[in-house]
Enzyme design. Structure first.
Site, PDB file in Angstrom:
ATOM      1  N   ASP A   1      -7.836  -5.325   7.973  1.00 41.38           N
ATOM      2  CA  ASP A   1      -7.153  -5.652   6.732  1.00 41.38           C
ATOM      3  C   ASP A   1      -7.957  -5.141   5.540  1.00 41.38           C
ATOM      4  O   ASP A   1      -9.189  -5.024   5.606  1.00 41.38           O
ATOM      5  CB  ASP A   1      -6.982  -7.167   6.588  1.00 41.38           C
ATOM      6  CG  ASP A   1      -6.105  -7.760   7.672  1.00 41.38           C
ATOM      7  OD1 ASP A   1      -5.303  -7.016   8.258  1.00 41.38           O
ATOM      8  OD2 ASP A   1      -6.244  -8.968   7.939  1.00 41.38           O
ATOM      9  N   LYS A   2      -7.270  -4.875   4.458  1.00 43.14           N
ATOM     10  CA  LYS A   2      -7.932  -4.424   3.236  1.00 43.14           C
ATOM     11  C   LYS A   2      -9.036  -5.396   2.822  1.00 43.14           C
ATOM     12  O   LYS A   2     -10.115  -4.994   2.378  1.00 43.14           O
ATOM     13  CB  LYS A   2      -6.903  -4.287   2.120  1.00 43.14           C
ATOM     14  CG  LYS A   2      -7.472  -3.862   0.781  1.00 43.14           C
ATOM     15  CD  LYS A   2      -6.361  -3.743  -0.267  1.00 43.14           C
ATOM     16  CE  LYS A   2      -6.927  -3.340  -1.621  1.00 43.14           C
ATOM     17  NZ  LYS A   2      -5.868  -3.214  -2.651  1.00 43.14           N
TER      18      LYS A   2
END
Length: 285
Positions: free
Chosen positions: A131-132
């Site tokens: 995930d970012k």
């Protein structure tokens, strides 16, 4: 692209045809090109697909760029690449918090994929994603030849991934979470525990340290669902500190870091253990 691979001591005797198809997962179209162009060598000599190989043999493949289909890439910033391990076939980087794994739009340039392309001066291939908001060890293939092999290792749970997290509240015991995960019908960004329609998801949680208001834990994944650790810990009532989707309290970042990765090298069969240091912003205010 030329690749020369010495078969490891553990290699079982098999034909070159089976080696390419079953061990190295070379696509049928590419196998056809290799055979018709006579682009496979065994110990320095042009090889026939019916010939048998064994441990210690040297296989050389010549692959043309046109053997594979490519998409356009845009280079990012090579200085943002922190290499943890690299060889001819694969690379593991320490992804910073706040950077996406790969672009979702053709014109994006600020993702780990773009930055790594600039570092390599060429095309990386995404094996898995973070995930970012998550930092840590992220694996890429450096060529399309090794990509399906790494993908199979991931699918068959032969890549061990350990994550460190800090959660709200005081956990009282180690546990394995087996709640199925599905999409949130009301927010397309989110995932939810969905016992009826969700996909199987398994997370092993170990307590590392208990603080006054938080607990430091390590998590090991058996499956790789989107937001799996974040959803499972929030379901327990202990969301990760700084999670912008699954809790409301503000923090400077999501306290989730992919700290360790174990895998067997696709060709040497050596056990690789790669560790990623936490960034300076991985702490409680």
């Amino acid at each position: 692209m030329d690749f020369t691979i010495t078969l490891p001591k553990t290699q079982q005797p098999m034909t070159i045809r089976d080696l390419l198809e079953k061990e190295w997962l070379v696509p049928r179209k590419v196998r056809h090109f290799l055979r018709t162009r006579k682009d496979v060598q065994l110990n320095g000599n042009v090889a026939m697909f019916h010939q048998e190989v064994q441990a210690g043999d040297q296989i050389t493949l010549h692959l043309e760029e046109s053997d594979y289909t490519y998409q356009d890439i845009h280079f990012g910033d090579a200085t943002l690449v922190d290499v943890l391990y690299e060889d001819e076939h694969l690379i593991v980087v320490n992804k910073p918090y706040g950077i996406k794994t790969h672009p979702n739009q053709p014109d994006e340039t600020d993702t780990m994929f773009n930055h790594l392309a600039a570092y390599l001066n060429g095309r990386p291939y995404v094996v898995h994603r973070l995930d970012k908001e998550t930092s840590g060890a992220l694996l890429f293939a450096k060529n399309p030849f090794v990509l399906p092999i790494l993908g199979r290792l991931l699918e068959t749970k032969q890549i061990y991934r350990k994550y460190d997290a800090i959660v709200h509240g005081r956990l009282t015991k180690n546990q394995t979470i087996r709640q199925k995960i599905g999409r949130d019908r009301h927010d397309r960004r989110k995932r939810v525990v969905d016992p009826k329609n969700g996909q199987i998801a398994i997370t092993h949680v170990t307590i590392e340290h208990i603080n006054e208001r938080t607990t430091a834990v390590s998590c090991v994944l058996e499956t790789g669902r989107t937001h799996q650790i974040r959803v499972h810990l929030a379901y327990l009532g202990h969301p990760i500190v700084g999670d912008p989707l699954y809790q409301n309290k503000k923090a400077k970042r999501l306290m989730l870091h992919a700290s360790e990765m174990h895998l067997t090298h696709p060709f040497t069969k050596e056990i690789m253990i790669v560790q990623a240091k936490k960034q300076s912003n991985f702490e409680i205010n």
